[in-house]
Design a protein around this motif. Structure first.
Motif, PDB file in Angstrom:
ATOM      1  N   PHE A 238      11.409 -36.586  -4.978  1.00 58.30           N
ATOM      2  CA  PHE A 238      10.926 -36.115  -3.950  1.00 58.30           C
ATOM      3  C   PHE A 238      10.340 -34.713  -3.850  1.00 58.30           C
ATOM      4  CE2 PHE A 238      14.628 -39.150  -2.723  1.00 58.30           C
ATOM      5  CZ  PHE A 238      13.948 -39.891  -1.719  1.00 58.30           C
ATOM      6  N   ALA A 239      10.819 -34.137  -5.031  1.00 53.99           N
ATOM      7  CA  ALA A 239      10.017 -32.873  -5.093  1.00 53.99           C
ATOM      8  C   ALA A 239       8.447 -33.009  -5.222  1.00 53.99           C
ATOM      9  CB  ALA A 239      10.547 -32.024  -6.355  1.00 53.99           C
ATOM     10  N   ARG A 240       8.099 -33.933  -6.025  1.00 47.97           N
ATOM     11  CA  ARG A 240       6.613 -34.405  -6.092  1.00 47.97           C
ATOM     12  C   ARG A 240       5.869 -35.012  -5.095  1.00 47.97           C
ATOM     13  NH1 ARG A 240       8.984 -34.212 -11.326  1.00 47.97           N
ATOM     14  NH2 ARG A 240       9.961 -36.490 -11.372  1.00 47.97           N
ATOM     15  N   THR A 241       6.723 -35.665  -4.325  1.00 46.93           N
ATOM     16  CA  THR A 241       6.353 -36.250  -3.213  1.00 46.93           C
ATOM     17  C   THR A 241       5.855 -35.151  -2.296  1.00 46.93           C
ATOM     18  OG1 THR A 241       7.525 -38.174  -3.302  1.00 46.93           O
ATOM     19  CG2 THR A 241       7.109 -37.461  -0.934  1.00 46.93           C
TER      20      THR A 241
ATOM     21  N   CYS B 130       1.700 -31.001   0.566  1.00 47.42           N
ATOM     22  CA  CYS B 130       1.357 -29.883   0.824  1.00 47.42           C
ATOM     23  C   CYS B 130       0.133 -29.819   0.300  1.00 47.42           C
ATOM     24  CB  CYS B 130       2.244 -28.760  -0.107  1.00 47.42           C
ATOM     25  SG  CYS B 130       4.052 -28.528   0.560  1.00 47.42           S
ATOM     26  N   ILE B 131      -0.325 -30.340  -0.749  1.00 43.13           N
ATOM     27  CA  ILE B 131      -1.820 -30.160  -1.171  1.00 43.13           C
ATOM     28  C   ILE B 131      -2.629 -31.193  -0.454  1.00 43.13           C
ATOM     29  CG2 ILE B 131      -3.353 -30.773  -3.079  1.00 43.13           C
ATOM     30  CD1 ILE B 131      -1.691 -28.087  -3.449  1.00 43.13           C
ATOM     31  N   ARG B 132      -1.976 -32.477   0.228  1.00 40.09           N
ATOM     32  CA  ARG B 132      -2.989 -33.460   0.733  1.00 40.09           C
ATOM     33  C   ARG B 132      -3.457 -32.854   1.976  1.00 40.09           C
ATOM     34  NH1 ARG B 132      -5.526 -35.106   3.635  1.00 40.09           N
ATOM     35  NH2 ARG B 132      -6.025 -37.507   4.158  1.00 40.09           N
ATOM     36  N   TYR B 133      -2.401 -32.192   2.644  1.00 37.83           N
ATOM     37  CA  TYR B 133      -2.681 -31.851   3.924  1.00 37.83           C
ATOM     38  C   TYR B 133      -2.901 -30.227   4.046  1.00 37.83           C
ATOM     39  CZ  TYR B 133      -1.553 -36.469   4.864  1.00 37.83           C
ATOM     40  OH  TYR B 133      -1.635 -37.861   4.778  1.00 37.83           O
TER      41      TYR B 133
ATOM     42  N   HIS C 173       4.494 -25.751   9.041  1.00 38.37           N
ATOM     43  CA  HIS C 173       3.521 -26.858   9.016  1.00 38.37           C
ATOM     44  C   HIS C 173       3.622 -27.454   7.617  1.00 38.37           C
ATOM     45  CE1 HIS C 173       1.023 -24.506  12.548  1.00 38.37           C
ATOM     46  NE2 HIS C 173       2.430 -24.964  12.770  1.00 38.37           N
ATOM     47  N   ALA C 174       2.309 -27.457   6.885  1.00 37.55           N
ATOM     48  CA  ALA C 174       2.499 -28.100   5.732  1.00 37.55           C
ATOM     49  C   ALA C 174       2.659 -27.212   4.158  1.00 37.55           C
ATOM     50  CB  ALA C 174       1.177 -28.563   5.299  1.00 37.55           C
TER      51      ALA C 174
ATOM     52  N   ASP D   1       1.901 -21.154  -4.872  1.00 42.76           N
ATOM     53  CA  ASP D   1       2.724 -21.497  -3.766  1.00 42.76           C
ATOM     54  C   ASP D   1       2.142 -22.725  -3.151  1.00 42.76           C
ATOM     55  OD1 ASP D   1       0.871 -20.605  -1.155  1.00 42.76           O
ATOM     56  OD2 ASP D   1       0.545 -18.979  -2.849  1.00 42.76           O
ATOM     57  N   PHE D   2       3.149 -23.626  -2.619  1.00 42.43           N
ATOM     58  CA  PHE D   2       2.850 -24.799  -2.274  1.00 42.43           C
ATOM     59  C   PHE D   2       3.107 -24.680  -0.678  1.00 42.43           C
ATOM     60  CE2 PHE D   2       3.800 -26.432  -6.275  1.00 42.43           C
ATOM     61  CZ  PHE D   2       2.770 -27.494  -6.370  1.00 42.43           C
TER      62      PHE D   2
END
Length: 562
Positions: free
Chosen positions: A482-485, A490-493, A508-509, A561-562
């Motif tokens: 779930f952490a990597r999900t 965060c990166i995709r959006y 937000h993301a 930071d994510f």
């Protein structure tokens, strides 16, 4: 009319005025300060009251967590304010967290306010009970977990702070784990003699319960009580691997029987391996240095002394995918570069997920891989067959499976394409999914609800959690998944989240600082598994993009930071 006494703690990196947080950047100096000016320190105020202050010119928004719901502060130039009414503040202590956000939505400044209702007085001592062992019971194993419950009878109580347990010694009290439901593991000695158990509780207002006591018996009935032993045959200490998997093997023994052997990698969660007297497991790991710790468990619950081995992995197997050609991990723009790479995936219909799950989330036995019910290395309480097990309605666990938005859909207001992005959607038990709801992931000591595989819901204990809502804690074996999900989301959006909402763990993301710290810890404690590697490949064939943090878990440390 109620009054409140406020004590205010500011964490502003030592600043005394707004210019003290001017931060030099490539584009000039930024003013990122936030300060509380009212109410003043130590003052007494009636409800409703207004929390207010000033902010730096480069603070674009402020979110205040506390009371019953998060609030967005009203801005007027460099001033800000939030009003709280009586129905939003419960008696007792309240912590208000003010998050200052810059133009990117990143949290750059945090101010904390501790508030206590002034006319509130807790005069009742907490109540503590022991559920196991019972008075007079005979215990046959030297390893015992004492369990019980505690509560604070005070109306609108501040809660139980701690429970303390002593065994055969009034000067030997130890704090139990948890409060509402508590436990303490002990090792018994002096077989054949009565065991004196003493216990009391303290609430958050300082009231102490009466110290209660009773006795129980310890008698193994002549059964040998020696702990098991375990050994590691492979790998050898200091060995290096250039190909996967890393095969671990060994043996275990006990006077009675060995029921399980477990392995922990780099301090992460213990996971059961195949076999007992002769055991083995295959490890799929990224490039790096590793310490594996092994322990065995016998039929009366005793663990062996731990054995460990260190080794290293130098391989790109599973991570050198041509998909990443052109990505420079050392680039200062890695976050944006990865967003550009995984952006624009082939969006799927929500209905098609039922079919896609059959290739992304299938166990070796053909059943649904449900992380909310599965017990890795053990027997799950129930399993689902694809198609026939779909929800439908449910009345409890084991009824049916549905489509879980691990990043709750309300956090992004049901927008697309994230609504059907397979990288954060998983097949899970419908009832457990409903219990989780849209609560943030977190860590729980005293669970208000526990699923049959050990997933928990309850008050968050991770430092810095700003909300009053409960959180949901998956089992240790799937925390890294779930952490990597979440890192993927965060990166995709990144930069595409203007229509999203916020939550107790996100803006937000973007992850709030407490959640980012927790997920980074989960990522380290639960390394990438073969399940994730296989799922990443399956989703890639469907959507045309990949999760970089499954292929390259080491890149997590390269993102500031994510």
């Amino acid at each position: 009319m109620k009054y409140i006494a406020l004590s205010i703690t500011l964490f502003l990196l030592g600043c005394t005025n707004l210019t003290d947080l001017n931060t030099p950047t490539s584009g000039g100096t930024k003013n990122l300060a936030v300060a509380i000016l009212s109410p003043s320190f130590g003052s007494t105020n009636e409800l409703p009251f207004t929390l207010g202050g000033i902010k730096g010119s480069d603070i674009m928004s402020l979110i205040v967590f506390g009371g019953s719901t998060p609030k967005i502060a009203a801005l007027d130039g460099n001033s800000w304010s939030v009003e709280f009414i009586e129905s939003e503040v419960v008696p007792g202590q309240n912590v208000f967290s003010v998050y200052g956000k810059d133009i990117t939505g990143k949290t750059v400044t945090t101010v904390y306010v501790t508030l206590t209702i002034g006319d509130y007085a807790d005069t009742l001592a907490p109540i503590v009970t022991v559920t196991s062992p019972s008075e007079g019971q005979t215990i046959s194993s030297s390893n015992l977990t004492i369990t019980g419950t505690a509560s604070d009878p005070q109306p609108n109580s501040t809660g139980v702070q701690a429970v303390y347990i002593a065994l055969n010694c009034l000067a030997c009290f130890k704090q139990a784990s948890g409060t509402t439901n508590w436990s303490l593991a002990v090792r018994l000695s002096n077989e054949g003699s009565p065991q004196g158990l003493y216990y009391y509780a303290v609430d958050n207002y300082g009231n102490v319960s009466h110290t209660n006591s009773y006795t129980f018996q310890f008698d193994t009935g002549g059964t040998s009580d020696n702990p098991p032993t375990v050994s590691i045959s492979a790998p050898s200490g200091g060995q290096s691997f250039t190909a996967l998997p890393v095969a671990m093997t060994g043996t275990a023994s006990d006077d009675n029987s060995v029921v399980s052997v477990e392995v922990s990698i780099n301090g992460g969660a213990y996971k059961k391996v195949s076999g007992t007297l002769s055991w083995s497991t295959n490890l799929y790991l990224a490039t790096g240095n590793y310490t594996a710790i092994v322990r065995a468990k016998d039929s009366i619950g005793q663990y062996s002394p731990q054995k460990s081995v260190t080794f290293s992995v130098y391989t790109n197997t599973g991570t050198g995918h041509p998909y990443y050609n052109g990505i420079n991990p050392g680039s200062p723009t890695l976050k944006q570069d990865l967003n550009d790479l995984i952006d624009g995936h082939s969006s799927q219909s929500y209905d098609s997920l039922w079919t896609h799950f059959q290739s992304t989330d299938k166990k070796v036995n053909g059943k649904v891989w449900d992380m909310y019910s599965d017990i890795p290395g053990g027997t799950p309480p129930y399993e689902y067959t694809f198609v026939s097990g779909q929800c439908g309605s449910y009345s409890g666990e084991g009824s049916c499976y549905n489509r879980e938005h691990s990043w709750p859909k309300s956090w992004f207001n049901d927008l697309t394409p994230m609504y059907s992005d397979l990288f954060h959607l998983y097949p899970t038990d419908g009832y457990v999914n409903g219990q989780r709801g849209n609560y943030a992931f977190g860590e729980v000591n005293s669970a208000s609800w526990t699923s049959q595989n050990g997933s928990k819901k309850g008050v968050c204990t991770w430092p810095g959690y700003p909300g009053i809502n409960p959180v949901f804690e998956p089992i240790d074996e799937y925390k890294g998944d779930f952490a990597r999900t979440y890192f993927y989301m965060c990166i995709r959006y990144y930069g595409e989240d203007s229509g999203w909402s916020s939550s107790d763990g996100t803006y937000h993301a973007t992850l709030l600082s407490w959640m980012e710290a927790m997920l980074r810890a989960w990522h380290t404690q639960d390394p990438v598994s073969q399940k994730e590697i296989d799922r990443n490949e399956a989703v890639y064939l469907i959507q045309g993009n990949r999760n970089p943090f499954i292929d390259h878990p080491e890149w997590v440390n390269l993102i500031a930071d994510f």
